[in-house]
Design an enzyme around this catalytic site. Structure first.
Site, PDB file in Angstrom:
ATOM      1  N   CYS A   1       6.526   0.624 -10.972  1.00 48.95           N
ATOM      2  CA  CYS A   1       7.623   0.031 -10.211  1.00 48.95           C
ATOM      3  C   CYS A   1       8.419  -0.919 -11.104  1.00 48.95           C
ATOM      4  O   CYS A   1       7.872  -1.492 -12.044  1.00 48.95           O
ATOM      5  CB  CYS A   1       7.085  -0.733  -9.000  1.00 48.95           C
ATOM      6  SG  CYS A   1       6.213   0.295  -7.810  1.00 48.95           S
TER       7      CYS A   1
ATOM      8  N   CYS B   1       0.868  -1.167   0.000  1.00 49.16           N
ATOM      9  CA  CYS B   1       0.000   0.000   0.000  1.00 49.16           C
ATOM     10  C   CYS B   1       0.912   1.226   0.000  1.00 49.16           C
ATOM     11  O   CYS B   1       2.142   1.095  -0.046  1.00 49.16           O
ATOM     12  CB  CYS B   1      -0.920  -0.023   1.215  1.00 49.16           C
ATOM     13  SG  CYS B   1      -2.350   1.069   1.048  1.00 49.16           S
TER      14      CYS B   1
ATOM     15  N   CYS C   1      -4.096  -0.760  -2.507  1.00 44.05           N
ATOM     16  CA  CYS C   1      -4.584   0.617  -2.630  1.00 44.05           C
ATOM     17  C   CYS C   1      -4.253   1.125  -4.026  1.00 44.05           C
ATOM     18  O   CYS C   1      -3.261   0.725  -4.638  1.00 44.05           O
ATOM     19  CB  CYS C   1      -4.022   1.527  -1.548  1.00 44.05           C
ATOM     20  SG  CYS C   1      -2.324   2.043  -1.752  1.00 44.05           S
TER      21      CYS C   1
END
Length: 281
Positions: free
Chosen positions: A208, A124, A200
């Site tokens: 990423c 998250c 989330c």
């Protein structure tokens, strides 16, 4: 009208159109309104509208009406058709050039066996509530079957006190819980994970680098209880809702026959967990 491989590559030749597609893939199976896409990628609405039209025409994204708004998602069938055409038309089916060999060798496959312990990471943004819930729930439900961790892309210095209070009230051991940065689980010496879940939207929106070994991944969008306002009782209801949503998803995940599913079937099952929970709320 058949969409050619060249047309699809021409569409993705523009870096921002590619960014739009990457975002929709990261958020799959969510369907996003144009306003949210524009906000995440810092695009002007009229500019985004043109990019979405190009991606739609190329069969790479879908558009669905929800009430009075339009929502967009990745067209997995169209993307799959593009990669299949690349393999057949350009690579002539050579397994040393295109999927499944060259890509799947890099990704590997998870050796699914009944007695294997799987490593799971929940991500998250703040790692103060939702991902902490997920870590605690899976550890309690599945015991030693999974080694469970959580982390945040921009972690808080402390866990949310209402999240801690709720876990304590449900009998969870909170002594080992702490807010962690995702960087702790990256780098050459970091252990490999079998599953990585974002819980989330903000964390899923972030681009990423690929995880070593390419673990199975899914996005389980969960409303942020930290944003709730009102009395403590009203705010605790938001935490209870997020906890309940995650517990249902994690119970479904823990019940999957991992040793009986191939990688594609398992990915579909992970995505279905998100869809089924959304339809139940």
């Amino acid at each position: 009208m058949e969409i050619t491989l060249a047309e699809r590559f021409a569409t993705l030749g523009h870096p921002v159109r590619l960014d739009v597609l990457r975002l929709l893939i990261r958020r799959h199976p969510d369907l996003l309104p144009a306003g949210e896409i524009a906000a995440v990628l810092a695009l002007k609405p009229n500019t985004l509208s043109a990019y979405l039209a190009d991606l739609l025409q190329s069969g790479l994204i879908t558009r669905t009406r929800s009430g009075t708004s339009l929502r967009y998602g990745a067209d997995l069938a169209g993307i799959n058709a593009m990669t299949a055409a690349l393999w057949i038309d350009c690579c002539l089916g050579r397994p040393d050039l295109c999927p499944p060999t060259s890509i799947m060798d890099n990704f590997g496959d998870i050796p699914m066996t009944p007695d294997r312990q799987y490593r799971v990471l929940f991500i998250c943004t703040g790692n103060s509530a939702r991902s902490i819930f997920a870590e605690s729930i899976l550890r309690k439900i599945a015991g030693d079957r999974f080694a469970v961790f959580s982390a945040g892309t921009k972690p808080q210095s402390e866990l949310n006190p209402l999240a801690v209070k709720m876990l304590q009230s449900k009998g969870y051991d909170i002594d080992s819980l702490r807010s962690k940065n995702v960087a702790e689980f990256q780098g050459p010496d970091a252990p490999a994970f079998d599953f990585v879940f974002t819980v989330c939207d903000r964390a899923a929106n972030e681009a990423c680098p690929p995880w070593p070994g390419q673990p199975m991944s899914a996005h389980w969008s969960t409303p942020d209880p930290v944003k709730a306002t009102g009395t403590e009782a009203e705010r605790m209801l938001a935490f209870q809702h997020a906890y309940g949503m995650l517990r249902n998803r994690i119970a479904a995940f823990a019940a999957l026959p991992l040793d009986a599913l191939d990688r594609i079937s398992l990915q579909h099952a992970l995505d279905d967990i998100a869809r089924n929970q959304e339809s139940a709320t």
